[in-house]
Scaffold this motif. Structure first.
Motif, PDB file in Angstrom:
ATOM      1  N   ILE A 165       0.848  -1.193   0.000  1.00  0.00           N
ATOM      2  CA  ILE A 165       0.000   0.000   0.000  1.00  0.00           C
ATOM      3  C   ILE A 165       0.884   1.243   0.000  1.00  0.00           C
ATOM      4  O   ILE A 165       1.822   1.361   0.801  1.00  0.00           O
ATOM      5  CB  ILE A 165      -0.941   0.011   1.210  1.00  0.00           C
ATOM      6  CG1 ILE A 165      -1.858  -1.221   1.169  1.00  0.00           C
ATOM      7  CG2 ILE A 165      -1.766   1.290   1.246  1.00  0.00           C
ATOM      8  CD1 ILE A 165      -2.712  -1.397   2.408  1.00  0.00           C
ATOM      9  N   THR A 166       0.570   2.169  -0.895  1.00  0.00           N
ATOM     10  CA  THR A 166       1.398   3.363  -1.042  1.00  0.00           C
ATOM     11  C   THR A 166       0.535   4.611  -1.076  1.00  0.00           C
ATOM     12  O   THR A 166      -0.698   4.537  -1.101  1.00  0.00           O
ATOM     13  CB  THR A 166       2.240   3.259  -2.326  1.00  0.00           C
ATOM     14  OG1 THR A 166       3.158   4.339  -2.383  1.00  0.00           O
ATOM     15  CG2 THR A 166       1.350   3.289  -3.564  1.00  0.00           C
ATOM     16  N   GLY A 167       1.190   5.768  -1.067  1.00  0.00           N
ATOM     17  CA  GLY A 167       0.477   7.036  -1.128  1.00  0.00           C
ATOM     18  C   GLY A 167      -0.043   7.343  -2.515  1.00  0.00           C
ATOM     19  O   GLY A 167       0.297   6.669  -3.504  1.00  0.00           O
ATOM     20  N   CYS A 168      -0.864   8.381  -2.597  1.00  0.00           N
ATOM     21  CA  CYS A 168      -1.500   8.742  -3.869  1.00  0.00           C
ATOM     22  C   CYS A 168      -0.646   9.688  -4.703  1.00  0.00           C
ATOM     23  O   CYS A 168      -0.903   9.860  -5.905  1.00  0.00           O
ATOM     24  CB  CYS A 168      -2.854   9.397  -3.598  1.00  0.00           C
ATOM     25  SG  CYS A 168      -4.000   8.330  -2.700  1.00  0.00           S
ATOM     26  N   THR A 169       0.339  10.332  -4.095  1.00  0.00           N
ATOM     27  CA  THR A 169       1.227  11.235  -4.830  1.00  0.00           C
ATOM     28  C   THR A 169       2.670  10.736  -4.782  1.00  0.00           C
ATOM     29  O   THR A 169       3.606  11.486  -5.036  1.00  0.00           O
ATOM     30  CB  THR A 169       1.149  12.664  -4.255  1.00  0.00           C
ATOM     31  OG1 THR A 169       1.473  12.631  -2.856  1.00  0.00           O
ATOM     32  CG2 THR A 169      -0.247  13.250  -4.430  1.00  0.00           C
ATOM     33  N   THR A 170       2.830   9.469  -4.455  1.00  0.00           N
ATOM     34  CA  THR A 170       4.155   8.850  -4.380  1.00  0.00           C
ATOM     35  C   THR A 170       4.599   8.390  -5.773  1.00  0.00           C
ATOM     36  O   THR A 170       3.796   7.868  -6.540  1.00  0.00           O
ATOM     37  CB  THR A 170       4.101   7.634  -3.441  1.00  0.00           C
ATOM     38  OG1 THR A 170       3.663   8.064  -2.152  1.00  0.00           O
ATOM     39  CG2 THR A 170       5.457   6.964  -3.324  1.00  0.00           C
ATOM     40  N   THR A 171       5.865   8.590  -6.095  1.00  0.00           N
ATOM     41  CA  THR A 171       6.400   8.018  -7.335  1.00  0.00           C
ATOM     42  C   THR A 171       6.658   6.539  -7.095  1.00  0.00           C
ATOM     43  O   THR A 171       7.561   6.173  -6.349  1.00  0.00           O
ATOM     44  CB  THR A 171       7.696   8.725  -7.760  1.00  0.00           C
ATOM     45  OG1 THR A 171       7.432  10.111  -7.982  1.00  0.00           O
ATOM     46  CG2 THR A 171       8.238   8.117  -9.048  1.00  0.00           C
ATOM     47  N   VAL A 172       5.836   5.696  -7.710  1.00  0.00           N
ATOM     48  CA  VAL A 172       5.922   4.257  -7.447  1.00  0.00           C
ATOM     49  C   VAL A 172       6.849   3.551  -8.420  1.00  0.00           C
ATOM     50  O   VAL A 172       7.209   2.393  -8.221  1.00  0.00           O
ATOM     51  CB  VAL A 172       4.526   3.604  -7.496  1.00  0.00           C
ATOM     52  CG1 VAL A 172       3.645   4.165  -6.395  1.00  0.00           C
ATOM     53  CG2 VAL A 172       3.874   3.783  -8.855  1.00  0.00           C
ATOM     54  N   GLY A 173       7.232   4.232  -9.464  1.00  0.00           N
ATOM     55  CA  GLY A 173       8.101   3.644 -10.466  1.00  0.00           C
ATOM     56  C   GLY A 173       7.990   4.431 -11.756  1.00  0.00           C
ATOM     57  O   GLY A 173       7.373   5.495 -11.805  1.00  0.00           O
ATOM     58  N   ALA A 174       8.603   3.913 -12.796  1.00  0.00           N
ATOM     59  CA  ALA A 174       8.548   4.544 -14.121  1.00  0.00           C
ATOM     60  C   ALA A 174       8.170   3.491 -15.148  1.00  0.00           C
ATOM     61  O   ALA A 174       8.405   2.292 -14.965  1.00  0.00           O
ATOM     62  CB  ALA A 174       9.887   5.178 -14.469  1.00  0.00           C
ATOM     63  N   THR A 175       7.593   3.935 -16.227  1.00  0.00           N
ATOM     64  CA  THR A 175       7.186   3.004 -17.280  1.00  0.00           C
ATOM     65  C   THR A 175       8.406   2.373 -17.937  1.00  0.00           C
ATOM     66  O   THR A 175       9.468   2.989 -18.046  1.00  0.00           O
ATOM     67  CB  THR A 175       6.352   3.713 -18.348  1.00  0.00           C
ATOM     68  OG1 THR A 175       7.127   4.750 -18.946  1.00  0.00           O
ATOM     69  CG2 THR A 175       5.098   4.316 -17.749  1.00  0.00           C
ATOM     70  N   ASP A 176       8.244   1.143 -18.366  1.00  0.00           N
ATOM     71  CA  ASP A 176       9.262   0.460 -19.157  1.00  0.00           C
ATOM     72  C   ASP A 176       9.546   1.315 -20.402  1.00  0.00           C
ATOM     73  O   ASP A 176       8.620   1.620 -21.165  1.00  0.00           O
ATOM     74  CB  ASP A 176       8.734  -0.909 -19.557  1.00  0.00           C
ATOM     75  CG  ASP A 176       9.732  -1.747 -20.340  1.00  0.00           C
ATOM     76  OD1 ASP A 176      10.678  -1.171 -20.922  1.00  0.00           O
ATOM     77  OD2 ASP A 176       9.524  -2.976 -20.405  1.00  0.00           O
ATOM     78  N   PRO A 177      10.790   1.734 -20.635  1.00  0.00           N
ATOM     79  CA  PRO A 177      11.088   2.600 -21.787  1.00  0.00           C
ATOM     80  C   PRO A 177      10.653   2.012 -23.124  1.00  0.00           C
ATOM     81  O   PRO A 177      10.380   2.758 -24.071  1.00  0.00           O
ATOM     82  CB  PRO A 177      12.607   2.755 -21.716  1.00  0.00           C
ATOM     83  CG  PRO A 177      12.963   2.504 -20.292  1.00  0.00           C
ATOM     84  CD  PRO A 177      11.979   1.477 -19.808  1.00  0.00           C
ATOM     85  N   ALA A 178      10.556   0.697 -23.198  1.00  0.00           N
ATOM     86  CA  ALA A 178      10.167   0.070 -24.461  1.00  0.00           C
ATOM     87  C   ALA A 178       8.709   0.326 -24.816  1.00  0.00           C
ATOM     88  O   ALA A 178       8.318   0.210 -25.982  1.00  0.00           O
ATOM     89  CB  ALA A 178      10.421  -1.439 -24.391  1.00  0.00           C
ATOM     90  N   LEU A 179       7.897   0.697 -23.836  1.00  0.00           N
ATOM     91  CA  LEU A 179       6.466   0.878 -24.096  1.00  0.00           C
ATOM     92  C   LEU A 179       6.166   2.174 -24.838  1.00  0.00           C
ATOM     93  O   LEU A 179       5.363   2.201 -25.769  1.00  0.00           O
ATOM     94  CB  LEU A 179       5.679   0.849 -22.777  1.00  0.00           C
ATOM     95  CG  LEU A 179       5.654  -0.474 -22.011  1.00  0.00           C
ATOM     96  CD1 LEU A 179       4.918  -0.298 -20.695  1.00  0.00           C
ATOM     97  CD2 LEU A 179       4.981  -1.562 -22.849  1.00  0.00           C
ATOM     98  N   PHE A 180       6.831   3.268 -24.396  1.00  0.00           N
ATOM     99  CA  PHE A 180       6.468   4.591 -24.915  1.00  0.00           C
ATOM    100  C   PHE A 180       7.661   5.382 -25.447  1.00  0.00           C
ATOM    101  O   PHE A 180       7.550   6.586 -25.668  1.00  0.00           O
ATOM    102  CB  PHE A 180       5.768   5.407 -23.814  1.00  0.00           C
ATOM    103  CG  PHE A 180       4.593   4.715 -23.185  1.00  0.00           C
ATOM    104  CD1 PHE A 180       3.528   4.270 -23.958  1.00  0.00           C
ATOM    105  CD2 PHE A 180       4.542   4.500 -21.809  1.00  0.00           C
ATOM    106  CE1 PHE A 180       2.439   3.626 -23.371  1.00  0.00           C
ATOM    107  CE2 PHE A 180       3.461   3.868 -21.218  1.00  0.00           C
ATOM    108  CZ  PHE A 180       2.403   3.428 -22.002  1.00  0.00           C
TER     109      PHE A 180
END
Length: 490
Positions: free
Chosen positions: A213-228
């Motif tokens: 469980i994490t916060g709503c404005t927390t940076t939880v990660g980044a998208t896989d660069p291959a996706l976008f």
């Protein structure tokens, strides 16, 4: 500096991605319809693979419109709240269909737990009631009935929609924001509470399957660069009704939003003190910034816009939904006609699933205009009943901020102000859910110092409706409603 915001708005019938500037200006959207599956009466499912593919397609379209991943500061996600997904940790692929929030397959199991005296514990810990609406009983049912989930062993991951999307977008981060987690009936929502052993045991859900469980404005990660074509931080998450409340800038105690869609969802901010309801309202996490949680009290009306649709499609009284406003204005009053819209039973604060709709006070002087007006008036009466319940629980409304399809009806907006004796405010940009997720993402990305600053800067212009009805007329109309309602409630 990249200052555009991408919002993934994962609804029940469609997936949509929207593009915003840092000041909340919408720049575009892409949408794909989602298929709902009904394998048996009361069962509602989604194909999680279809959700993922639609999300990818829509998000790629909006990132291209932004000018590429380098021009996007953050991604925010908002979603249908209680729907649950089961997937393989190693591949991200779903292992079964998602069970949708509308699904009622666990109604008997919840009733049995209630009969055994467990609801008081569930409400005390989670703020919720024993109902198949919430996620915990769905997860327990799936683990008992779908052998492929048991066979997956340690490869099995479970989560709500935002949890599943984050896992796939990042390539393996397994988290859930506190607002979505608070709708599972598996989380102790007080203070810094997390997944609760007693709740998980009650529903038969191993805690090892659940996300962090994490916060709503927390940076939880980044998208896989291959996706976008580049890594984009994910740092804004909230369930749809909480996101709409945030998008309406309802953050201070007493500030209240009502979304008038198929039904009506009303949330009133209650600050950092978790509300306790004696009137069968729901306590829920409104937002978590860092480690600090704020709460809301929630009430649900089952029939709102669906009532107007029924008058149009079921009875043929309206040529279009928009005609209801003109008809309501064409008569001086309701002519003594009241419509109690219990077409799907009555929700909060009555909780009478067995109730049936009733149209009363008809005479030869009654016309379809009186019926249409009675249907619109019913929205204010239902809201008034909820306002009384909220006030009895110590969370009175300072004003009401409205959105959703019915909110475009000026007559209804004014009637809400008159019957509630409150100022009613409607934003010019009515997509409050997506805007709330954009506010969260902009805060998480550091574009604003806190959520309150983001809400103030991004909400945009509004129209205000102020009470213009005498106390005597308000009292008389409410007396008529209470009389009609009493006949339905028996």
């Amino acid at each position: 500096m990249a200052e555009k915001i991408i919002v993934i708005d994962e609804g029940t019938t469609s997936t949509r991605t929207m593009l915003f500037t840092a000041d909340g200006t919408p720049l575009g959207s892409a949408q794909r319809e989602l298929k709902q599956y009904y394998p048996a009466p009361g069962l509602v499912e989604h194909d999680a693979a279809e959700i993922w593919e639609a999300t990818l397609a829509c998000t790629r379209e909006m990132i291209a419109r932004a000018g590429g991943a380098d021009h996007v500061a953050a991604i925010g996600i908002t979603n249908q709240r209680e729907t649950v997904v089961f997937w393989d940790r190693s591949t991200g692929e779903p292992l079964a269909r998602a069970i949708v929030w509308q699904d009622r397959r666990t109604a008997d199991a919840c009733a049995a737990l209630n009969a055994a005296g467990h609801e008081a514990m569930v409400q005390a810990k989670s703020g919720l009631l024993l109902d198949p609406y919430f996620s915990g009983s769905k997860i327990g049912w799936a683990l008992r009935h779908w052998p492929q989930l048991r066979e997956a062993g340690e490869r099995l991951a479970v989560g709500t929609i935002e949890s599943y999307l984050i896992y796939r977008l990042t390539g393996g981060v397994h988290v859930s924001d506190a607002t979505n987690a608070s709708r599972t009936a598996l989380m102790a929502i007080d203070g810094d509470g997390g997944w609760d052993a007693a709740l998980c045991d009650l529903f038969g859900v191993p805690m090892t399957l659940l996300p962090e469980i994490t916060g709503c404005t927390t940076t939880v990660g980044a998208t896989d660069p291959a996706l976008f074509g580049g890594a984009i931080p994910i740092c804004g998450m909230a369930g749809d009704q909480q996101a709409a409340t945030i998008g309406q800038a309802c953050l201070a105690p007493g500030q209240t939003k009502a979304t008038f869609g198929t039904g009506a969802f009303i949330l009133s901010a209650s600050g950092r003190a978790r509300p306790v309801s004696d009137n069968r309202l729901l306590a829920t996490v409104l937002v978590q910034e860092g480690d600090v949680r704020s709460y809301a009290l929630e009430g649900s009306v089952f029939v709102a816009g669906s009532l107007i649709k029924w008058l149009r499609d079921g009875l043929g009284l309206l040529a279009s939904a928009g005609e209801s406003e003109g008809l309501a204005r064409s008569v001086e009053d309701n002519g003594g006609v009241y419509l109690v819209p219990a077409l799907s039973g009555l929700g909060a604060p009555h909780w009478r699933p067995d109730a049936l709709a009733a149209l009363s006070g008809l005479s030869f002087a009654s016309t379809k205009a009186h019926v249409a007006r009675a249907a619109l008036e019913a929205q204010a009466y239902q809201a008034h009943d909820l306002k009384s319940a909220f006030a009895a629980d110590g969370v009175d409304w300072a004003e009401l901020r409205i959105d959703g399809g019915m909110a475009a009806n000026d007559w209804m907006a004014q009637d809400l102000a008159d019957m509630l004796d409150l100022t009613v405010e409607r934003p010019e940009f009515v997509e409050s859910t997506a805007l709330g997720a954009a506010m969260l993402a902009a805060t998480g990305a550091g574009l604003y110092p806190d959520l309150a600053s983001a809400a103030e800067a991004m909400r945009g212009r509004t129209t205000r409706f102020t009470p213009a009805l005498s106390a005597e007329k308000r009292k008389a109309r409410l007396a008529g409603w209470q009389s009609a309602l009493a006949k339905v409630l028996g």
